[in-house]
Design an enzyme around this catalytic site. Structure first.
Site, mmCIF file in Angstrom:
data_model
loop_
_atom_site.group_PDB
_atom_site.id
_atom_site.type_symbol
_atom_site.label_atom_id
_atom_site.label_comp_id
_atom_site.label_asym_id
_atom_site.label_seq_id
_atom_site.Cartn_x
_atom_site.Cartn_y
_atom_site.Cartn_z
ATOM 1 N N ASP A 78 -2.590 -5.163 -4.853
ATOM 2 C CA ASP A 78 -2.109 -6.465 -4.406
ATOM 3 C C ASP A 78 -1.885 -6.541 -2.907
ATOM 4 O O ASP A 78 -1.691 -7.618 -2.368
ATOM 5 C CB ASP A 78 -0.808 -6.833 -5.134
ATOM 6 N N ASP A 95 -4.572 -2.121 -0.125
ATOM 7 C CA ASP A 95 -5.474 -1.924 -1.267
ATOM 8 C C ASP A 95 -6.863 -2.508 -1.031
ATOM 9 O O ASP A 95 -7.807 -2.192 -1.767
ATOM 10 C CB ASP A 95 -4.883 -2.569 -2.531
ATOM 11 N N ASP A 132 -2.635 0.490 -8.174
ATOM 12 C CA ASP A 132 -1.485 0.590 -7.296
ATOM 13 C C ASP A 132 -0.223 0.469 -8.145
ATOM 14 O O ASP A 132 -0.282 0.009 -9.292
ATOM 15 C CB ASP A 132 -1.556 -0.527 -6.248
#
Length: 831
Positions: free
Chosen positions: A580, A584, A300
């Site tokens: 995080d 996700d 990410d």
């Protein structure tokens, strides 16, 4: 229900009926299974079945120490598997915490505060700055509503919402207020769908588990064939069937490295301990080894590659482009100096800093040793910018009292404030999108220059704000531009280089804009600046060819992140997913290994991950890859040592007739060698250091067996050398059958210990000569092996006899030959 009709809310009776029909506004409860059912599922693992079979053999032989150790390993591995399943349920529990505990709801014509799990579709809720949106809803009225959607969608900037637009449960109001009509609750909401996706996303077996399962099946089949052959030969030669049955069971125990799970567990535990000292907490031991097999890191952007907070990075004032230094919101920083002199005395910059403080509703707060923003993150970035070079924001606000304001409007994209100083002068400040602010100014020759600079800053992935002011009603004048963005972490580029050097590809997968994602990816070395990213995910964008060169995927929804991971895995890639946010979590679960940020990460992400970076430093990922490769290499060395030794024992039993011994080794002797080599020495392999060249090699192919072709050739060579060496010793030593059998026992045990020393990891530069755990284990095993020849209790237990010391020295010298030959071959290959 039409959004242009502002409903008055539900009655209590209507709400109760809908609540009974739809259910509470909570994420769906996972299906709970008992501990026993979970344990039975874990016992189906091939390695566990192999251990159980070995424990049955050792029990039949009344080998209680081995039986105890094997069963302890079974219990440990089963417990770890059951704990992993409970982790998934804890991730679901953390999702429920995202929804606010209470909400302001209109019921029976009044506004009341109710628990959020009592909300139903049709309820009307009121949202204020700082609130968490309690359920999916549609805005039906409000003023200047902006939401922080990063934990759910990955969007790094606050998102404005007007009437008629949908808001997602679990997001946070950063600015403005609104009235919203609840449309979806519970399992039907966005958070509920993510929870269901996590629950439905299973864990794949790790590469090591798949390789060991295949090896276990092959070893079991081979050992069964060889054991039956040995027993058959003994029966043909007239040996008692009870004796040959015991011999066969002993060979099965010796040839199958039943201590392998213990070696793997100790190696993984040591790796986890080393990683914990480098701020990476391992939640599942298998994660350590899996990282050593990773071929792709899908990460990410927000909070992982970047710092996860908006910071002013560039200032353009009076024709100069200035860089901003300093980390986070800490006022300790500076704005780069120019040829005109120190930045603190730059009049134009001083004016810009004053304006961004005055036209600003945010506050900086120092709490628990860190600076945080109360309010809009963009405005917080402007306050931090001013604090880095000039008076504190409080000084500006005291000198210029606000008298009027026009809050930020999403349509005109500007905010205006009016101020007066102690002398009665009036100052108006305007900030907003560059094109909107420039539209308020008189046409000047510099307009084209300003437009070009703003476009360049935007193309680099920054959010650009223009600031203008006027005093006492004069014409508006431009004060400057500020480029704000979520900057890359200082270690990100170095980590990407390290992973690429190790042959690992990095793919940026984010819900952010394609331009922003591509700019960040280019800055840290993930993407080629000239190759455009995949904007969104469709069945056509993730073809096999595209996945081969994929580096950036933008505008990705939570379920699409799972699609990206699965598309990469379908090509045979071993995928590590870094993230995080709540968005996700499903991908963290689906990936071969999930890695979550510990500081900035949500609890949902951490509960779904296998590895948590406690300091959010991506350098820990490279350290984890090192540990994974180190452990895998040590497991390979142990398997070469254990399997070659076990097969050599079978080979000696098969070839005993060539030296006139129908039973070259007694069952007790086989088990004694097995105890202090496969177990005692084998576990010490887990502490071997990283090989100097390990991180310069490409990752192992996902379909590569644990013994590739070259390793099989080495295994065969070592097995044959040990077998031939032991048979030669048995053939040349003079004496009765007991003395010759004792000589074979000593030669085979010592030869295996020599192989263990030859398989040690090479020392790196500056490694010193300090003794390793493996050296000490070999020394202790040698003492116990020799003690089996001379200690009376051991002689009675093992059926050995004393040998002359000069004969012992000669046997040890011959037994060292296979190990010395392997050592010389490894040195030649390394050169």
């Amino acid at each position: 229900m039409p959004v242009d009709i502002v409903p008055a809310g539900l009655t209590s009776r209507e709400a109760e009926r809908l609540l009974a029909e739809i259910g509470p506004n909570r994420a769906p409860e996972p299906r709970r299974r008992g501990v026993l059912a979970r344990a039975v599922e874990q016992l189906r693992d091939p390695m566990i079945l192999l251990l159980l079979a070995a424990s049955a053999v050792t029990t039949a032989l009344r080998d209680w120490p081995d039986t105890t150790i094997i069963l302890a390993v079974v219990v440990f591995n089963t417990t770890v598997g059951v704990v992993q399943q409970f982790r998934a349920e804890r991730a679901m529990d953390e999702i429920r915490k995202l929804v606010a505990a209470t909400a302001r709801v209109r019921r029976d014509g009044c506004t009341v505060e109710l628990p959020t799990d009592q909300l139903v579709p049709g309820d009307v809720v009121e949202l204020l700055a700082g609130d968490i949106v309690p359920a999916d809803a549609v805005v039906v009225g409000g003023r200047g509503l902006e939401l922080d959607e990063a934990p759910v969608t990955g969007e790094s900037l606050p998102v404005p919402h007007d009437a008629g637009e949908e808001v997602i449960g679990g997001t946070r109001v950063t600015r403005g207020s609104a009235t919203a009509l609840v449309t979806r609750t519970g399992a039907a909401s966005g958070i509920g769908q993510i929870a269901a996706l996590i629950a439905a996303t299973g864990n794949r077996p790790t590469p090591l588990q798949r390789r060991l399962a295949a090896l276990s099946r092959a070893l079991v089949a081979l050992v069964l064939v060889l054991t039956v052959l040995v027993v058959g030969i003994g029966l043909v030669q007239g040996r008692p069937w009870t004796e040959m049955l015991v011999v066969g069971l002993s060979l099965a125990v010796a040839a199958v490295p039943e201590s392998l799970p213990a070696v793997v567990t100790v190696g993984l535990a040591l790796g986890a301990h080393r990683m914990a000292r480098r701020n990476a907490v391992v939640r599942t031991l298998s994660a350590v080894e899996t990282l050593g097999s990773v071929t792709v890191v899908a990460t990410d952007k927000t909070g992982t590659i970047t710092e996860g907070r908006m910071l002013a990075q560039v200032v353009w004032v009076d024709g100069e482009r200035l860089a901003v230094t300093g980390e986070g919101y800490d006022p300790e920083g500076a704005i780069a100096a120019s040829d005109r002199g120190p930045r603190e005395t730059h009049v134009e910059l001083h004016r810009l800093l004053r304006d961004v403080v005055l036209c600003n509703d945010a506050e900086l707060r120092h709490d628990e040793g860190a600076w945080t923003v109360i309010g809009d993150p963009l405005e917080g970035a402007l306050l931090a910018l001013a604090a880095k070079s000039g008076p504190r924001p409080e000084a500006w606000r005291s000198a210029w009292r606000r008298t009027a304001e026009s809050p930020f409007d999403h349509h005109v994209r500007t905010m205006t404030t009016t101020h007066r100083d102690a002398h009665g002068h009036q100052l108006e400040v305007l900030k907003g999108a560059p094109e909107a602010v420039l539209g308020q100014l008189e046409l000047v020759p510099a307009t084209a220059v300003v437009t070009r600079v703003a476009a360049e800053l935007a193309a680099s992935g920054l959010r650009v704000l223009a600031v203008a002011d006027r005093t006492d009603g004069e014409e508006w004048a431009l004060a400057g531009l500020v480029g704000i963005g979520d900057p890359p972490r200082t270690t990100a580029a170095e980590v990407v280089r390290g992973l690429r050097q190790a042959g690992i590809r990095v793919v940026l997968v984010t819900g952010d804009h394609a331009g922003t994602a591509h700019a960040i990816a280019s800055r840290v070395g993930i993407a080629d600046p000239h190759v455009l990213p995949v904007d969104g995910v469709t069945p056509d964008t993730l073809t096999a060819d595209r996945c081969r060169d994929l580096t950036v995927v933008a505008r990705v929804k939570p379920d699409q992140k799972v699609d990206v991971v699965e598309a990469l895995q379908s090509r045979g890639e071993v995928v590590a997913m870094l993230g995080d946010g709540v968005n996700d979590a499903p991908a963290l679960r689906r990936a071969d290994i999930g890695v979550a940020a510990g500081r900035s990460g949500t609890e949902v992400a951490k509960e779904s991950a296998d590895l948590v970076l406690t300091d959010d430093d991506l350098a820990s990922v490279t350290a984890a890859v090192e540990e994974g490769r180190r452990i895998y290499a040590n497991i390979q060395s142990f398997l070469t040592f254990a399997v070659s030794g076990g097969l050599a024992e079978v080979g000696v039993m098969l070839g005993g007739f060539t030296i006139g011994l129908t039973l070259p080794l007694l069952p007790a002797q086989i088990l004694w060698i097995n105890l202090f080599t496969h177990g005692f020495v084998g576990v010490a392999f887990g502490s071997e250091p990283l090989r100097p060249d390990e991180m310069s090699k490409p990752p192992r192919a996902p379909d590569e067996p644990i013994f590739p072709r070259a390793a099989v050739a080495r295994l065969v060579a070592v097995t044959l050398s040990l077998t031939v060496m032991a048979l030669l010793v048995g053939g040349f030593v003079s004496g009765d059958e007991h003395q010759r059998r004792t000589a074979v026992f000593l030669a085979l045990g010592a030869g295996q210990l020599g192989i263990a020393l030859a398989l040690r990891a090479r020392r790196g530069q500056g490694g010193g000569r300090r003794a390793r755990a493996l050296d000490l284990a070999v020394l202790a095993a040698t003492v116990l092996l020799v003690a089996g020849l001379y200690a009376a209790p051991f002689q009675a237990l093992l059926g050995t006899t004393s040998l002359a010391w000069d004969v012992v020295v000669k046997i040890l010298a011959v037994a060292a030959v296979p190990g010395l030959a392997l050592h010389a071959w490894r040195r030649m290959r390394s050169r």
